[in-house]
Design a protein around this motif. Structure first.
Motif, short mmCIF file in Angstrom:
data_model
loop_
_atom_site.label_atom_id
_atom_site.label_comp_id
_atom_site.label_asym_id
_atom_site.label_seq_id
_atom_site.Cartn_x
_atom_site.Cartn_y
_atom_site.Cartn_z
N PHE A 131 13.44 -9.05 18.43
CA PHE A 131 15.00 -8.59 18.80
C PHE A 131 15.03 -8.42 20.43
CE2 PHE A 131 14.03 -7.58 14.50
CZ PHE A 131 15.47 -8.05 13.81
N TYR B 123 9.61 1.56 17.11
CA TYR B 123 10.64 0.53 17.57
C TYR B 123 9.90 -0.48 18.33
CZ TYR B 123 14.27 -1.24 20.59
OH TYR B 123 14.97 -2.09 21.31
N ASP C 28 7.58 -2.92 16.26
CA ASP C 28 8.06 -3.61 15.12
C ASP C 28 9.15 -4.57 15.65
OD1 ASP C 28 6.12 -2.43 13.61
OD2 ASP C 28 7.70 -0.67 12.92
N PHE C 29 9.85 -4.50 16.56
CA PHE C 29 11.07 -5.05 17.05
C PHE C 29 11.07 -5.93 18.16
CE2 PHE C 29 12.32 -1.35 14.52
CZ PHE C 29 13.32 -1.78 13.85
#
Length: 413
Positions: free
Chosen positions: A65, A58, A61-62
């Motif tokens: 966001f 998480y 990769d994010f």
């Protein structure tokens, strides 16, 4: 795939280990072996992420966001992972090697603190150092992309700063700042523990204690208000706090697995949080390895509780003791309510359990105050005159007889 970025991070770890060995006045081989052992867990954890989803995936990769808002907690870790990936070109495995540097520093600081506060070890008791250094759980959880590695470094800095009678405040302030940025709610509890330790210390002048209490209370209040605002809590009351605890518990329940702790009475829940999984419920190789770590934690906990009077006797001279006891108590209570399963507890209890070997070393030193001399700044800070030879007192009957004989001779003359 490991690239040049990860290799450079590995050499940085080896350099830190060699430096720590030289600063301790001994061979750097032990710390270099620790660094190599620690980095091996990067490959182990990385291999786990290939088959299961973890927080490390998480955070890496994010990054897109992350959204708006302060860079604390998960947002800070995501931003760090994004910077390492975009600015340095670090791969997923490379970032494991970068984050493990923080975990290695934390382990070294814990070992350094144990060496400062401990003295008079027998050859068997010295095994506590490799046991802590090469703990599988401690090394496994502090190599991944996430909060655990920098948070362990923060705890190590605080303990290191409180480990001498001449306090080293930059260590403490830096550790509290990092702890608040990584885990704000636990960082606030760490700050409360430090403030309480300073205020109740008899060795600090009353005026200085009042200044520390007032300034610390103001800073903690603003930090708490910031945290509550960040959590979206507009009004502080029992319902909002209960909702926040339930929110943490729900998130933790979704993130973990293994034995469910909900529904247990409070003492059983505390015991399950600290000591599970254990051998009787270990159903996998990982659970067996964690059971070995939990057995060590259980032994250290029992030893510290059994020697609580010794720890109390040196608490005025060594601030690590009151800080450790207060911090361990309040953080364990909070985590017990928010952690709902033993799988997540295996990672979250690293916020409190590293203090146990430090308290063990203090209790061991306080129980052997008349052993051979130790380096200045260790046992002498705990027990003044610790290097003096013990003075054997005569039995009470012989002392009474001698006093009576002297009185008889004076009367006779």
């Amino acid at each position: 795939m490991l690239t040049d970025v990860g290799i450079v991070a590995a050499f940085i770890s080896l350099g830190i280990a060699a430096y720590a060995g030289r600063r301790n006045g001994g061979s750097a081989i032990f710390y270099i072996m620790l660094a190599i052992y620690h980095m091996l867990f990067c490959f182990i954890f990385y291999n786990e992420t290939l088959y299961t989803t973890s927080d490390a995936n998480y955070y890496y990769d994010f990054g897109a966001f992350i959204g708006e808002g302060p860079l604390i907690s998960a947002s800070l870790i995501i931003e760090m992972a994004t910077v390492f990936r975009e600015a340095l070109g670090a791969t997923f495995l490379d970032e494991f090697f970068i984050f493990q540097i923080f975990g290695l520093i934390g382990i070294i600081l814990i070992l350094k603190t144990m060496g400062i506060v401990g003295a008079g070890f027998s050859e068997r008791q010295k095994l506590i150092f490799p046991i802590v250094a090469f703990s599988p759980a401690l090394n496994f959880f502090t190599v991944a992309i996430g909060k655990d590695a920098p948070f362990l470094m923060a705890l190590g800095l605080i303990c290191r700063g409180l480990s001498r009678s001449g306090k080293q405040y930059p260590y403490v302030i830096t550790g509290l700042a990092i702890a608040f940025l990584v885990r704000p709610h636990i960082g606030i509890l760490y700050a409360v523990s430090v403030i309480a330790t300073t205020f109740f210390s008899a060795r600090v002048a009353l005026g200085a204690r009042v200044i520390v209490l007032v300034s610390g209370a103001i800073c903690t209040l603003f930090a708490s208000m910031f945290f509550l605002s960040w959590m979206g809590i507009e009004e502080v009351n029992s319902e909002s706090l209960a909702g926040t605890i339930d929110k943490f518990g729900t998130a933790n329940n979704a993130a973990g697995s293994a034995i469910n702790l909900e529904g247990l009475i409070f003492p059983a829940r505390v015991a399950a949080f600290l000591f599970l999984p254990f051998f009787f419920d270990a159903s996998s190789v990982t659970a067996i390895i964690l059971s070995i770590d939990n057995l060590i934690i259980l032994c250290l906990f029992i030893y510290c509780v059994y020697n609580i009077r010794l720890l109390w006797s040196v608490s005025a001279r060594l601030w690590t003791v009151p800080f450790g006891v207060i911090m361990f108590t309040i953080v364990t209570i909070m985590l017990t309510y928010t952690c709902t399963n033993s799988g997540l507890a295996a990672r979250q209890k690293l916020m409190v359990t590293p203090i146990l070997p430090i308290l063990y070393c203090v209790a061991n030193a306080a129980s052997n105050p008349r052993r051979a001399p130790v380096p200045k700044g260790r046992l002498q800070e705990l027990v003044p005159g610790a290097t003096e030879r013990p003075r054997h007192r005569a039995p009470a009957t012989l002392s009474t007889f001698s006093a009576g004989a002297d009185l008889f001779r004076r009367r006779k003359t």
